[in-house]
Scaffold this motif. Structure first.
Motif, PDB file in Angstrom:
ATOM      1  N   GLU A   7       0.327  -1.119  -0.391  1.00 16.24           N
ATOM      2  CA  GLU A   7      -0.061  -0.308  -0.259  1.00 16.24           C
ATOM      3  C   GLU A   7       0.948   1.069   0.308  1.00 16.24           C
ATOM      4  O   GLU A   7       0.345   2.006  -0.859  1.00 16.24           O
ATOM      5  CB  GLU A   7      -0.597   0.425   1.534  1.00 16.24           C
ATOM      6  CG  GLU A   7      -2.471  -1.068   1.245  1.00 16.24           C
ATOM      7  CD  GLU A   7      -2.983  -0.909   2.427  1.00 16.24           C
ATOM      8  OE1 GLU A   7      -4.353  -1.399   2.196  1.00 16.24           O
ATOM      9  OE2 GLU A   7      -2.295  -1.220   3.319  1.00 16.24           O
ATOM     10  N   VAL A   8       1.814   1.353   0.842  1.00 15.62           N
ATOM     11  CA  VAL A   8       2.883   2.076   0.756  1.00 15.62           C
ATOM     12  C   VAL A   8       3.562   2.338  -0.419  1.00 15.62           C
ATOM     13  O   VAL A   8       3.529   3.572  -0.977  1.00 15.62           O
ATOM     14  CB  VAL A   8       4.312   1.995   2.250  1.00 15.62           C
ATOM     15  CG1 VAL A   8       4.768   3.509   1.361  1.00 15.62           C
ATOM     16  CG2 VAL A   8       3.008   2.470   2.800  1.00 15.62           C
ATOM     17  N   ARG A   9       3.653   1.621  -1.031  1.00 14.50           N
ATOM     18  CA  ARG A   9       4.185   1.383  -2.473  1.00 14.50           C
ATOM     19  C   ARG A   9       3.260   2.408  -3.254  1.00 14.50           C
ATOM     20  O   ARG A   9       3.777   3.388  -4.508  1.00 14.50           O
ATOM     21  CB  ARG A   9       5.036   0.015  -2.845  1.00 14.50           C
ATOM     22  CG  ARG A   9       5.552  -0.354  -4.291  1.00 14.50           C
ATOM     23  CD  ARG A   9       6.111  -1.752  -5.040  1.00 14.50           C
ATOM     24  NE  ARG A   9       7.574  -1.807  -3.348  1.00 14.50           N
ATOM     25  CZ  ARG A   9       7.288  -2.432  -2.935  1.00 14.50           C
ATOM     26  NH1 ARG A   9       5.938  -3.287  -2.820  1.00 14.50           N
ATOM     27  NH2 ARG A   9       8.346  -2.567  -1.859  1.00 14.50           N
ATOM     28  N   HIS A  10       1.865   1.601  -3.037  1.00 16.03           N
ATOM     29  CA  HIS A  10       1.184   2.018  -3.844  1.00 16.03           C
ATOM     30  C   HIS A  10       1.382   4.006  -3.924  1.00 16.03           C
ATOM     31  O   HIS A  10       0.777   4.791  -4.876  1.00 16.03           O
ATOM     32  CB  HIS A  10      -0.438   1.510  -3.825  1.00 16.03           C
ATOM     33  CG  HIS A  10      -0.736   1.843  -5.109  1.00 16.03           C
ATOM     34  ND1 HIS A  10      -1.148   1.321  -6.259  1.00 16.03           N
ATOM     35  CD2 HIS A  10      -2.129   2.929  -4.619  1.00 16.03           C
ATOM     36  CE1 HIS A  10      -2.024   2.130  -6.404  1.00 16.03           C
ATOM     37  NE2 HIS A  10      -2.685   2.957  -5.591  1.00 16.03           N
ATOM     38  N   ILE A  11       0.672   4.172  -2.644  1.00 17.63           N
ATOM     39  CA  ILE A  11       1.123   5.922  -2.010  1.00 17.63           C
ATOM     40  C   ILE A  11       2.275   6.545  -3.170  1.00 17.63           C
ATOM     41  O   ILE A  11       2.171   7.858  -3.649  1.00 17.63           O
ATOM     42  CB  ILE A  11       0.334   6.014  -1.130  1.00 17.63           C
ATOM     43  CG1 ILE A  11      -0.592   5.130  -0.663  1.00 17.63           C
ATOM     44  CG2 ILE A  11       1.208   7.572  -0.559  1.00 17.63           C
ATOM     45  CD1 ILE A  11      -0.579   4.783   1.120  1.00 17.63           C
ATOM     46  N   ALA A  12       2.935   6.049  -3.130  1.00 20.83           N
ATOM     47  CA  ALA A  12       4.171   6.533  -3.387  1.00 20.83           C
ATOM     48  C   ALA A  12       4.203   6.663  -5.441  1.00 20.83           C
ATOM     49  O   ALA A  12       5.458   8.104  -5.797  1.00 20.83           O
ATOM     50  CB  ALA A  12       5.830   5.769  -3.108  1.00 20.83           C
ATOM     51  N   THR A  13       4.310   5.864  -5.636  1.00 21.45           N
ATOM     52  CA  THR A  13       3.947   5.602  -6.728  1.00 21.45           C
ATOM     53  C   THR A  13       2.204   6.562  -7.199  1.00 21.45           C
ATOM     54  O   THR A  13       2.870   6.950  -8.413  1.00 21.45           O
ATOM     55  CB  THR A  13       3.557   4.084  -7.656  1.00 21.45           C
ATOM     56  OG1 THR A  13       4.341   3.709  -7.212  1.00 21.45           O
ATOM     57  CG2 THR A  13       3.249   3.866  -9.018  1.00 21.45           C
ATOM     58  N   LEU A  14       1.638   7.054  -7.072  1.00 15.78           N
ATOM     59  CA  LEU A  14       0.515   8.030  -6.989  1.00 15.78           C
ATOM     60  C   LEU A  14       1.143   9.371  -6.822  1.00 15.78           C
ATOM     61  O   LEU A  14       0.645  10.526  -7.866  1.00 15.78           O
ATOM     62  CB  LEU A  14      -0.747   7.547  -6.314  1.00 15.78           C
ATOM     63  CG  LEU A  14      -1.838   6.565  -6.408  1.00 15.78           C
ATOM     64  CD1 LEU A  14      -2.133   6.099  -4.969  1.00 15.78           C
ATOM     65  CD2 LEU A  14      -1.893   6.786  -7.643  1.00 15.78           C
ATOM     66  N   GLY A  18       9.858   8.248  -5.941  1.00 16.37           N
ATOM     67  CA  GLY A  18      11.067   7.333  -5.358  1.00 16.37           C
ATOM     68  C   GLY A  18      11.611   7.304  -4.097  1.00 16.37           C
ATOM     69  O   GLY A  18      11.948   8.064  -3.755  1.00 16.37           O
ATOM     70  N   MET A  19      11.332   5.840  -3.907  1.00 19.77           N
ATOM     71  CA  MET A  19      11.890   6.119  -2.516  1.00 19.77           C
ATOM     72  C   MET A  19      12.722   4.570  -2.859  1.00 19.77           C
ATOM     73  O   MET A  19      12.484   2.907  -3.296  1.00 19.77           O
ATOM     74  CB  MET A  19      10.408   5.804  -1.051  1.00 19.77           C
ATOM     75  CG  MET A  19       9.495   7.417  -1.352  1.00 19.77           C
ATOM     76  SD  MET A  19       8.279   6.722   0.104  1.00 19.77           S
ATOM     77  CE  MET A  19       8.812   6.942   0.956  1.00 19.77           C
ATOM     78  N   THR A  20      13.293   4.479  -1.364  1.00 18.81           N
ATOM     79  CA  THR A  20      14.098   3.304  -0.954  1.00 18.81           C
ATOM     80  C   THR A  20      13.129   2.222   0.016  1.00 18.81           C
ATOM     81  O   THR A  20      12.464   3.009   0.400  1.00 18.81           O
ATOM     82  CB  THR A  20      15.321   3.215  -0.231  1.00 18.81           C
ATOM     83  OG1 THR A  20      15.089   3.979   1.053  1.00 18.81           O
ATOM     84  CG2 THR A  20      16.130   3.907  -1.368  1.00 18.81           C
TER      85      THR A  20
END
Length: 95
Positions: A7-14, A18-20
């Motif tokens: 979910e966090v990855r999806h939020i970062a994509t939206l 870019g995050m490690t």
């Protein structure tokens, strides 16, 4: 409410951020904490509380528009470097 890493990855994509993996794990904890605070707020009974846009009463701080004495045309034009027919004469800018 605990967020998953996906979910966090999806939020970062939206958000196009870019995050490690380490940053995502840190953000997962922070976002989960924020959402838990909202869960507490959901339990508050607000049925008799009127909706407001500001926590304090807002008032217009401007004074009423009032006409006041002004300079005469002659006083204003006395400061003009060049004058033509009662108007400021300026150099042509756009030609």
């Amino acid at each position: 409410m605990k967020l998953s890493l996906e979910e966090v990855r999806h939020i970062a994509t939206l958000a196009r951020v870019g995050m490690t993996e380490e940053e995502m794990e840190q953000l997962r904890g922070q976002l989960s904490d924020i959402l838990e605070h909202f869960e507490v707020l959901k339990q508050v009974d607000t049925t008799d509380v009127p909706p407001t846009s500001h926590p304090i009463t807002m008032g217009n701080v401007l004074r009423e528009d009032q006409a006041s004495p002004s300079f005469t045309r002659e006083e204003i034009m006395s400061n003009a470097p060049q004058e033509e027919e009662g108007h400021f004469k300026v150099k042509l800018i756009l030609g």
